[in-house]
Design a protein around this motif. Sequence first.
Motif, short mmCIF file in Angstrom:
data_model
loop_
_atom_site.label_atom_id
_atom_site.label_comp_id
_atom_site.label_asym_id
_atom_site.label_seq_id
_atom_site.Cartn_x
_atom_site.Cartn_y
_atom_site.Cartn_z
N ALA A 115 11.31 -1.60 -10.69
CA ALA A 115 12.16 -1.36 -9.52
C ALA A 115 11.36 -1.69 -8.26
CB ALA A 115 12.64 0.09 -9.50
N PRO A 116 11.07 -2.98 -8.05
CA PRO A 116 10.22 -3.37 -6.92
C PRO A 116 10.81 -3.04 -5.56
CG PRO A 116 11.22 -5.30 -7.95
CD PRO A 116 11.50 -4.14 -8.85
N ASP A 117 12.13 -2.98 -5.46
CA ASP A 117 12.76 -2.67 -4.16
C ASP A 117 12.47 -1.24 -3.71
OD1 ASP A 117 13.77 -5.19 -4.02
OD2 ASP A 117 15.77 -4.66 -4.73
N ASP A 118 12.16 -0.37 -4.66
CA ASP A 118 11.86 1.03 -4.34
C ASP A 118 10.37 1.32 -4.36
OD1 ASP A 118 14.59 1.65 -4.08
OD2 ASP A 118 14.78 1.96 -6.26
N CYS A 119 9.55 0.29 -4.52
CA CYS A 119 8.11 0.48 -4.61
C CYS A 119 7.57 0.94 -3.25
CB CYS A 119 7.42 -0.81 -5.03
SG CYS A 119 5.63 -0.64 -5.27
N PRO A 120 6.84 2.05 -3.19
CA PRO A 120 6.36 2.57 -1.90
C PRO A 120 5.07 1.93 -1.41
CG PRO A 120 5.77 4.09 -3.63
CD PRO A 120 6.55 2.98 -4.30
N VAL A 121 4.49 1.02 -2.21
CA VAL A 121 3.22 0.39 -1.82
C VAL A 121 3.50 -0.74 -0.84
CG1 VAL A 121 1.13 -0.76 -2.64
CG2 VAL A 121 2.27 0.95 -4.09
N LEU A 122 2.94 -0.64 0.36
CA LEU A 122 3.16 -1.65 1.39
C LEU A 122 2.23 -2.84 1.19
CD1 LEU A 122 3.49 0.68 4.53
CD2 LEU A 122 5.29 -0.17 3.00
N ALA A 123 2.51 -3.90 1.92
CA ALA A 123 1.71 -5.12 1.82
C ALA A 123 0.25 -4.83 2.18
CB ALA A 123 2.27 -6.19 2.75
N PRO A 124 -0.70 -5.47 1.49
CA PRO A 124 -2.12 -5.16 1.72
C PRO A 124 -2.68 -5.84 2.96
CG PRO A 124 -1.91 -6.89 0.09
CD PRO A 124 -0.50 -6.45 0.40
N TYR A 125 -3.79 -5.27 3.45
CA TYR A 125 -4.55 -5.87 4.54
C TYR A 125 -6.02 -5.90 4.13
CZ TYR A 125 -0.50 -5.66 7.58
OH TYR A 125 0.74 -5.85 8.11
N TYR A 126 -6.74 -6.83 4.74
CA TYR A 126 -8.14 -7.03 4.38
C TYR A 126 -9.00 -7.08 5.64
CZ TYR A 126 -5.73 -8.51 0.13
OH TYR A 126 -4.90 -8.55 -0.95
N PHE A 127 -9.95 -6.13 5.73
CA PHE A 127 -10.86 -6.07 6.87
C PHE A 127 -12.26 -5.73 6.37
CE2 PHE A 127 -6.77 -4.21 8.39
CZ PHE A 127 -6.38 -5.25 9.23
N ASP A 128 -13.25 -6.19 7.10
CA ASP A 128 -14.63 -5.79 6.83
C ASP A 128 -14.89 -4.47 7.56
OD1 ASP A 128 -17.29 -5.49 6.33
OD2 ASP A 128 -17.96 -7.24 7.49
N LEU A 129 -14.60 -3.39 6.90
CA LEU A 129 -14.75 -2.06 7.51
C LEU A 129 -16.19 -1.56 7.48
CD1 LEU A 129 -11.63 -0.30 5.93
CD2 LEU A 129 -11.79 -1.34 8.20
N THR A 130 -16.98 -2.04 6.52
CA THR A 130 -18.33 -1.52 6.33
C THR A 130 -19.40 -2.35 7.04
OG1 THR A 130 -18.70 -2.81 4.31
CG2 THR A 130 -17.63 -0.66 4.08
N GLY A 131 -19.05 -3.55 7.50
CA GLY A 131 -20.02 -4.39 8.19
C GLY A 131 -20.97 -5.12 7.26
#
Length: 262
Positions: A115-131
């Motif tokens: 049931a992908p239309d009801d999937c609560p996982v949003l689109a991913p993002y990618y960042f260098d948070l740790t440096g």
Amino acid sequence: MRPVRVRAVASAVAVLALLSGCGGAGGLRSAGEAPSAVEPARLWPDLPPASAAPYDYGEGETARIPGITVPGGDVHRLDPVAVVQAGLKARTDRDSGLDELPDATVRAIRACRTAPDDCPVLAPYYFDLTGDGRDELVLGIRMPGRQLTVRAYRADQGDKGGLTRIMSTSDAVISVELAGRDLVLRAPSAISGYEYRTAWSWDERQQAMLATRDEILRAPERRKDTDRNRTPSPTASPTASPSAPSAPADGRPSGSPPAAAR
């Protein structure tokens, strides 16, 4: 939120005062006596210090995600839905209870493939948070009551190739933003015209994202009620990975692995 202490050097203030008093005739003139530096006054100095926090925010809590390997340490190659589903079985290094998801959200996560239309996982993002020069994976999970869980994952260093969740927090989020390497969550305040802003920063010693700044501020005048459903744009920050996918119009992921796969 801890108070910030400012140290003043009296001699430096005196030099600046003299320089500001330079006259056009070529001589130095005194600008007056420099004010003395005043140290912070401690209230109730005889009060014994607390030995433990009154409640647990879940800060510094991490969890190894079982069954997930990161080929080449590249989180771009992971399937976000698979990461969240595997995380349902993860055990945190200490149990604050704040990492748990509502039963309805858990059921929807498990049904993301069917049931992908009801999937609560949003689109991913990618960042260098740790440096460290490598991107981390940032995911959002919608919950009932217009709540949002924000989670960040880091590829384990070394040859193990595992994945560790380094941040997990939930709130009634207005927006999630990237400022430098900090994730900033804006949330409504009970005071009309104000909002909470919490900055989460990587802490090398703790090996986790910590809530390093929590403040209540005047809300921007231009903000409307519809802003409460905003999610960050991959192109909003120059530090965002160029491979971060654009979120669909409904804010849901496709439910299938990417082609590259408070």
